[in-house]
Design a protein around this motif. Structure first.
Motif, PDB file in Angstrom:
ATOM      1  N   ARG A   1      -4.024   4.540   4.397  1.00  0.00           N
ATOM      2  CA  ARG A   1      -3.263   4.025   3.272  1.00  0.00           C
ATOM      3  C   ARG A   1      -4.210   3.402   2.250  1.00  0.00           C
ATOM      4  O   ARG A   1      -5.341   3.040   2.582  1.00  0.00           O
TER       5      ARG A   1
ATOM      6  N   SER B   1       0.839  -1.198   0.000  1.00  0.00           N
ATOM      7  CA  SER B   1       0.000   0.000   0.000  1.00  0.00           C
ATOM      8  C   SER B   1       0.871   1.244   0.000  1.00  0.00           C
ATOM      9  O   SER B   1       2.092   1.177   0.151  1.00  0.00           O
ATOM     10  N   LYS B   2       0.230   2.373  -0.167  1.00  0.00           N
ATOM     11  CA  LYS B   2       0.913   3.664  -0.140  1.00  0.00           C
ATOM     12  C   LYS B   2       0.097   4.624   0.720  1.00  0.00           C
ATOM     13  O   LYS B   2      -1.089   4.376   0.990  1.00  0.00           O
TER      14      LYS B   2
ATOM     15  N   GLU C   1      -1.609  -0.458  -3.454  1.00  0.00           N
ATOM     16  CA  GLU C   1      -0.661   0.003  -4.476  1.00  0.00           C
ATOM     17  C   GLU C   1      -0.431  -1.118  -5.492  1.00  0.00           C
ATOM     18  O   GLU C   1       0.162  -2.151  -5.168  1.00  0.00           O
TER      19      GLU C   1
END
Length: 462
Positions: free
Chosen positions: A264, A139-140, A267
């Motif tokens: 988050r 994730s980002k 990604e």
């Protein structure tokens, strides 16, 4: 063209665990990582922040030494050393993962992967082929559409870990796990902290009583909490100004730094999921079944990229489920027994249903609470703040939820996890001998309290 049994895309808690599991099956494995082995957890999340949390905890404790009869001189914080140490810890663990890759004969490629077929991956101009592919790209930091979000000294959960100087003040937008952990850490360091949360309370996913208790504790530490708050903009320079509205009342907080702690998101950019017919949602992540298999038979996904419970330990177990399904048998992950740990000061941990969730499901429950102040070890340590809350079904006393706030809650919760995983009753837990004097006795007392038999506290269950 190099051929493998499994290609893993992503080297975080899901990716490297999957690679090792497959290697233990005797399979030939390749792992592709765009940045550093260990992923977000090791390099920008769990480990660096917990290293900082440890310093914050010790710094707070050292200021209370007179209470224990210890007289010392002035205690000072070396923030640059704090940040250097968190990097050293992460680097040491990263080196350990590299050694595990070598020991398990896993071939590691560094670069950005691209799916060019259900069983083919392009990396650095090379085509790799495999029987199975596991996407574990994590994730980002969630992007936020907010005027002023790109101003200098407006940070996210990654960039805050690169600070070289301790902020004089910080406004944290978001009162979830990330925001509250950083609020606790920086307040302990002496930074003036304000938390601005959109929901009616901080940590809205936690048990309401535990959340409210923590809020009171944080306020006593000098942290300003604003809930039911909608942020309008960030402006200014030195200091920054955060404009927001609490219900209908406009407010402004000034701070040298602002942290965007709004969560988050999965990604998986650049993987060409559409061309492979893999179902996904840009916000919810890649769709998988109970065995972590995507809509493409040869492609699996695990961890944050699936948009589920974004915790490192969940990612690792999902990876195990995926690899076991590829090369063995799939065993469903017991999501009802997933622990959540928050490294605030004091710590919070939970597993199972909250009291509110149980009631919403129409479950007739018994609730037992035992305060840390009635525990001998907690008093010995000088940390009497906190409590354990146990929830069981009234009909059979099966434990369905355990919630804790207090010293070492993140360690103590594991007994609750085991109880829920095994379907234990409060009687079974109460009949288990707990060592004395220890903190784990709080769970023994809570179990006794489900049926009105607490020893060291006068109040039973409700």
């Amino acid at each position: 063209m190099a051929s493998y049994d499994l290609i893993v895309i992503g080297g975080g808690p899901a990716g490297y665990v999957a690679a090792i599991r497959a290697a233990r099956y005797g399979k030939k494995v390749a792992l592709i990582e765009r940045e550093k082995l260990g992923g977000t957890c090791l390099n920008w999340g769990c480990i660096p922040t917990k290293a900082m949390h440890r310093t914050a905890y010790l710094f707070s404790q050292l200021q209370q030494l007179a209470h224990f009869g210890i007289q010392v001189g002035q205690i000072e914080l070396d923030f640059q050393r704090v940040m250097a140490r968190k990097s050293e810890v992460a680097a040491a663990l990263g080196k350990g993962i590299q050694q595990l890759m070598q020991a398990n004969k896993i071939e590691v490629y560094h670069g950005t992967a691209e799916l060019i077929g259900n069983r083919e991956v392009l990396i650095n101009g090379l085509v790799l082929q495999a029987s199975y592919i596991l996407i574990a790209t994590g994730s980002k930091a969630a992007e936020i559409s907010l005027p002023g979000a790109s101003l200098p000294n407006v940070l996210n959960s990654n960039s805050i870990l690169e600070l070289s100087r301790l902020p004089a003040s910080i406004a944290i937008i978001g009162g979830g796990v990330i925001g509250i952990e950083f609020a606790s850490i920086f307040a302990a360091f002496g930074t003036k902290v304000a938390v601005i949360e959109m929901s009616e309370r901080i940590l809205p996913e936690m048990d309401e009583e535990i959340s409210k208790r923590l809020a009171g504790m944080l306020k006593r530490k000098g942290i300003d909490l604003y809930t039911s708050a909608k942020v309008g903009a960030i402006r200014g320079a030195s200091p920054l100004m955060v404009d927001f509205v609490v219900r209908v009342e406009p407010k402004t907080v000034s701070a040298t730094h602002v942290l965007l702690a709004t969560g988050r998101s999965p990604e998986f950019g650049g993987l060409n999921l559409d061309e492979q017919g893999i179902r996904y949602d840009t916000k919810r992540g890649i769709a998988v079944d109970a065995c972590m298999q995507t809509s493409s038979e040869a492609i699996y996904a695990a961890g944050d990229v699936t948009g589920g419970i974004m915790l490192a330990h969940v990612a690792s177990h999902e990876a195990l489920v995926a690899v076991d399904h590829m090369f063995g048998e799939c065993e469903r992950l017991p999501y009802e027994a997933v622990p959540a740990c928050i490294f605030s000061l004091p710590e919070i941990a939970m597993v199972g249903l909250t009291e509110q969730a149980a009631k919403e499901r129409g479950i007739d429950i018994a609730v037992s609470k035992f305060p840390f102040a009635a525990n001998g070890k907690a008093l010995v340590m000088g940390e009497p703040e906190g409590l354990v809350k146990m929830i069981a079904r009234k009909q059979d006393h099966v434990i369905i939820g355990v919630h804790m706030i207090g010293s070492h809650a993140t360690d103590l919760i594991q007994e609750g996890v085991l109880a829920i995983k095994m379907g234990l009753t409060s009687e079974q837990l109460a009949a288990t001998i707990h060592p004395h004097p220890t903190m784990i006795e709080v769970l023994h007392e809570a179990a006794l309290g489900i049926h009105g038999q607490m020893i060291h506290y006068a109040t039973g269950s409700k």
